[in-house]
Design a protein around this motif. Structure first.
Motif, PDB file in Angstrom:
ATOM      1  N   CYS A  14       0.762  -1.033  -0.009  1.00  0.00           N
ATOM      2  CA  CYS A  14       0.061   0.038   0.043  1.00  0.00           C
ATOM      3  C   CYS A  14       1.003   1.303   0.041  1.00  0.00           C
ATOM      4  O   CYS A  14       2.102   1.333   0.140  1.00  0.00           O
ATOM      5  N   VAL A  15       0.257   2.467  -0.009  1.00  0.00           N
ATOM      6  CA  VAL A  15       0.831   3.811  -0.191  1.00  0.00           C
ATOM      7  C   VAL A  15       0.014   4.406   1.051  1.00  0.00           C
ATOM      8  O   VAL A  15      -1.145   4.180   1.311  1.00  0.00           O
ATOM      9  N   GLY A  16       0.710   5.310   1.443  1.00  0.00           N
ATOM     10  CA  GLY A  16       0.312   6.351   2.609  1.00  0.00           C
ATOM     11  C   GLY A  16       0.748   7.666   2.139  1.00  0.00           C
ATOM     12  O   GLY A  16       1.853   7.994   1.630  1.00  0.00           O
ATOM     13  N   ILE A  17      -0.227   8.889   2.277  1.00  0.00           N
ATOM     14  CA  ILE A  17       0.115  10.204   1.623  1.00  0.00           C
ATOM     15  C   ILE A  17      -0.050  11.206   2.921  1.00  0.00           C
ATOM     16  O   ILE A  17      -1.252  11.302   3.658  1.00  0.00           O
ATOM     17  N   ALA A  18       0.972  11.937   3.436  1.00  0.00           N
ATOM     18  CA  ALA A  18       0.930  12.941   4.293  1.00  0.00           C
ATOM     19  C   ALA A  18       0.829  14.175   3.415  1.00  0.00           C
ATOM     20  O   ALA A  18       1.958  14.550   2.630  1.00  0.00           O
ATOM     21  N   LEU A  19      -0.197  14.878   3.205  1.00  0.00           N
ATOM     22  CA  LEU A  19      -0.476  15.859   2.419  1.00  0.00           C
ATOM     23  C   LEU A  19      -0.422  17.285   3.441  1.00  0.00           C
ATOM     24  O   LEU A  19      -1.306  17.556   4.423  1.00  0.00           O
ATOM     25  N   PHE A  20       0.615  18.067   3.064  1.00  0.00           N
ATOM     26  CA  PHE A  20       1.012  19.228   4.002  1.00  0.00           C
ATOM     27  C   PHE A  20       0.397  20.574   3.388  1.00  0.00           C
ATOM     28  O   PHE A  20       0.566  20.666   2.261  1.00  0.00           O
ATOM     29  N   GLU A 142      -4.164  18.743  10.596  1.00  0.00           N
ATOM     30  CA  GLU A 142      -3.491  18.575  12.039  1.00  0.00           C
ATOM     31  C   GLU A 142      -1.918  18.689  12.055  1.00  0.00           C
ATOM     32  O   GLU A 142      -1.319  18.242  11.026  1.00  0.00           O
ATOM     33  N   GLU A 143      -1.285  18.558  13.157  1.00  0.00           N
ATOM     34  CA  GLU A 143      -0.122  18.450  13.174  1.00  0.00           C
ATOM     35  C   GLU A 143       0.450  17.178  13.190  1.00  0.00           C
ATOM     36  O   GLU A 143      -0.118  16.321  13.741  1.00  0.00           O
ATOM     37  N   LEU A 144       1.377  16.982  12.319  1.00  0.00           N
ATOM     38  CA  LEU A 144       1.975  15.399  12.148  1.00  0.00           C
ATOM     39  C   LEU A 144       2.055  14.816  13.328  1.00  0.00           C
ATOM     40  O   LEU A 144       1.842  13.851  13.636  1.00  0.00           O
ATOM     41  N   THR A 145       2.841  15.569  14.253  1.00  0.00           N
ATOM     42  CA  THR A 145       3.226  14.721  15.464  1.00  0.00           C
ATOM     43  C   THR A 145       2.131  14.157  16.108  1.00  0.00           C
ATOM     44  O   THR A 145       2.198  13.305  17.114  1.00  0.00           O
ATOM     45  N   THR A 147      -0.716  12.837  14.979  1.00  0.00           N
ATOM     46  CA  THR A 147      -1.477  11.816  14.177  1.00  0.00           C
ATOM     47  C   THR A 147      -1.269  10.371  14.960  1.00  0.00           C
ATOM     48  O   THR A 147      -2.334   9.564  14.628  1.00  0.00           O
ATOM     49  N   PRO A 148      -0.070  10.173  15.525  1.00  0.00           N
ATOM     50  CA  PRO A 148      -0.230   8.704  15.971  1.00  0.00           C
ATOM     51  C   PRO A 148      -1.095   8.296  17.065  1.00  0.00           C
ATOM     52  O   PRO A 148      -1.776   7.464  17.215  1.00  0.00           O
ATOM     53  N   ASP A 149      -1.473   9.632  17.664  1.00  0.00           N
ATOM     54  CA  ASP A 149      -2.448   9.292  18.763  1.00  0.00           C
ATOM     55  C   ASP A 149      -4.105   9.498  18.535  1.00  0.00           C
ATOM     56  O   ASP A 149      -4.791   9.155  19.116  1.00  0.00           O
ATOM     57  N   LEU A 150      -4.110   9.771  16.986  1.00  0.00           N
ATOM     58  CA  LEU A 150      -5.657   9.843  16.467  1.00  0.00           C
ATOM     59  C   LEU A 150      -5.947   8.581  15.592  1.00  0.00           C
ATOM     60  O   LEU A 150      -7.220   8.481  15.196  1.00  0.00           O
ATOM     61  N   ILE A 151      -5.114   7.638  15.408  1.00  0.00           N
ATOM     62  CA  ILE A 151      -5.323   6.588  14.497  1.00  0.00           C
ATOM     63  C   ILE A 151      -5.645   5.313  15.198  1.00  0.00           C
ATOM     64  O   ILE A 151      -5.324   5.150  16.575  1.00  0.00           O
ATOM     65  N   VAL A 152      -6.069   4.283  14.688  1.00  0.00           N
ATOM     66  CA  VAL A 152      -6.561   2.940  15.493  1.00  0.00           C
ATOM     67  C   VAL A 152      -5.154   2.537  16.220  1.00  0.00           C
ATOM     68  O   VAL A 152      -4.038   2.805  15.497  1.00  0.00           O
ATOM     69  N   PRO A 153      -5.156   1.979  17.291  1.00  0.00           N
ATOM     70  CA  PRO A 153      -4.091   1.834  18.137  1.00  0.00           C
ATOM     71  C   PRO A 153      -3.193   0.736  17.386  1.00  0.00           C
ATOM     72  O   PRO A 153      -1.979   1.023  17.523  1.00  0.00           O
ATOM     73  N   PHE A 154      -3.585  -0.249  16.514  1.00  0.00           N
ATOM     74  CA  PHE A 154      -2.647  -1.053  15.994  1.00  0.00           C
ATOM     75  C   PHE A 154      -1.803  -0.567  14.824  1.00  0.00           C
ATOM     76  O   PHE A 154      -0.942  -1.083  14.510  1.00  0.00           O
ATOM     77  N   LYS A 155      -2.077   1.044  14.620  1.00  0.00           N
ATOM     78  CA  LYS A 155      -1.313   1.606  13.511  1.00  0.00           C
ATOM     79  C   LYS A 155      -0.507   2.687  14.219  1.00  0.00           C
ATOM     80  O   LYS A 155       0.440   3.356  13.403  1.00  0.00           O
ATOM     81  N   HIS A 156      -0.510   2.691  15.515  1.00  0.00           N
ATOM     82  CA  HIS A 156       0.077   3.570  16.063  1.00  0.00           C
ATOM     83  C   HIS A 156       1.819   3.576  15.895  1.00  0.00           C
ATOM     84  O   HIS A 156       2.283   4.721  15.504  1.00  0.00           O
ATOM     85  N   ALA A 158       3.305   2.389  13.257  1.00  0.00           N
ATOM     86  CA  ALA A 158       3.493   2.846  11.885  1.00  0.00           C
ATOM     87  C   ALA A 158       3.734   4.296  11.843  1.00  0.00           C
ATOM     88  O   ALA A 158       4.416   4.741  11.127  1.00  0.00           O
ATOM     89  N   TYR A 159       2.539   4.877  12.365  1.00  0.00           N
ATOM     90  CA  TYR A 159       2.650   6.551  12.253  1.00  0.00           C
ATOM     91  C   TYR A 159       3.736   7.103  13.228  1.00  0.00           C
ATOM     92  O   TYR A 159       4.036   8.119  12.428  1.00  0.00           O
ATOM     93  N   LEU A 160       4.298   6.561  14.037  1.00  0.00           N
ATOM     94  CA  LEU A 160       5.411   7.088  14.711  1.00  0.00           C
ATOM     95  C   LEU A 160       6.589   7.003  13.877  1.00  0.00           C
ATOM     96  O   LEU A 160       7.273   8.052  13.680  1.00  0.00           O
ATOM     97  N   LYS A 161       6.530   6.154  12.997  1.00  0.00           N
ATOM     98  CA  LYS A 161       7.674   6.020  11.878  1.00  0.00           C
ATOM     99  C   LYS A 161       7.347   7.046  10.783  1.00  0.00           C
ATOM    100  O   LYS A 161       8.364   7.552  10.121  1.00  0.00           O
ATOM    101  N   VAL A 162       6.387   7.360  10.417  1.00  0.00           N
ATOM    102  CA  VAL A 162       5.803   8.146   9.308  1.00  0.00           C
ATOM    103  C   VAL A 162       6.388   9.784   9.911  1.00  0.00           C
ATOM    104  O   VAL A 162       6.693  10.481   9.183  1.00  0.00           O
ATOM    105  N   VAL A 163       6.022   9.829  11.202  1.00  0.00           N
ATOM    106  CA  VAL A 163       6.331  11.329  11.759  1.00  0.00           C
ATOM    107  C   VAL A 163       7.857  11.270  11.846  1.00  0.00           C
ATOM    108  O   VAL A 163       8.317  12.484  11.180  1.00  0.00           O
ATOM    109  N   ALA A 164       8.523  10.470  12.208  1.00  0.00           N
ATOM    110  CA  ALA A 164      10.012  10.507  12.047  1.00  0.00           C
ATOM    111  C   ALA A 164      10.664  10.462  10.476  1.00  0.00           C
ATOM    112  O   ALA A 164      11.577  11.425  10.329  1.00  0.00           O
TER     113      ALA A 164
END
Length: 176
Positions: A14-20, A142-145, A147-156, A158-164
């Motif tokens: 899959c792909v994911g998109i961070a649109l700033f 939203e602030e990128l940082t 987003t890990p707390d707004l996603i379903v817990p099992f993706k948390h 992964a979202y930390l890695k996106v933030v990094a």
């Protein structure tokens, strides 16, 4: 029916998109609570960035551009970064064999950062591009940082890695 063996199941590419936006915030959409087409484990999940599967023969960047349009109607965007590696997440045990059409243990995602270069009126999550079924019922910046707390817990994680991966994007991301 016996539960599938996680280790015997593949990841879905899959792909994911961070649109700033020009303030350095990212687009997030609120998942529709009914009939989640991709992942029944996410039904009712509040927020996430656009994402979707890579079609056979499609390059990840092509999938990212397509998914962004299909989920948001956005065409006014320019690529600013690509995450340096694939980011993985696993489904929780209770969703294994059910979510992601029962075929996958989770997703292997290639993430891209885009700068939104259009007007907000272009964004339409209720009737998105090409008649694609709506996956979101609302959206916001939203602030990128956060987003890990707004996603379903099992993706948390992964979202930390996106933030990094996108922490060093210069802000604002506009051309001006």
């Amino acid at each position: 029916m016996p539960k599938p063996i996680r280790e015997d199941m593949p990841y879905r590419d899959c792909v994911g998109i961070a649109l700033f936006n020009d303030k350095g915030q990212v687009f997030i959409g609120r998942r529709r609570p009914e009939d989640d087409p991709e992942d029944s484990a996410e039904a009712g999940a509040p927020w996430q960035m656009p994402q979707g599967g890579i079609d056979k023969g499609e390059a990840p960047i092509e999938a990212a551009t397509r998914e962004l349009f299909e989920e948001t109607s956005v065409r006014s965007a320019r690529l600013i970064a690509e995450a340096p590696e694939w980011i993985y997440y696993d489904l929780p045990d209770e969703a294994l064999g059910i979510a992601l059409k029962g075929k996958y243990r989770g997703q292997r995602q290639r993430w891209f950062a885009f700068a939104f270069t259009g007007e907000e009126a272009e964004i339409n999550v209720i009737e998105p591009g090409d008649g694609h079924p709506s996956e979101f019922d609302a959206w916001r910046w939203e602030e990128l940082t956060r987003t890990p707390d707004l996603i379903v817990p099992f993706k948390h994680d992964a979202y930390l890695k996106v933030v990094a991966a996108f922490a060093d994007i210069p802000l604002p991301v506009s051309d001006g």
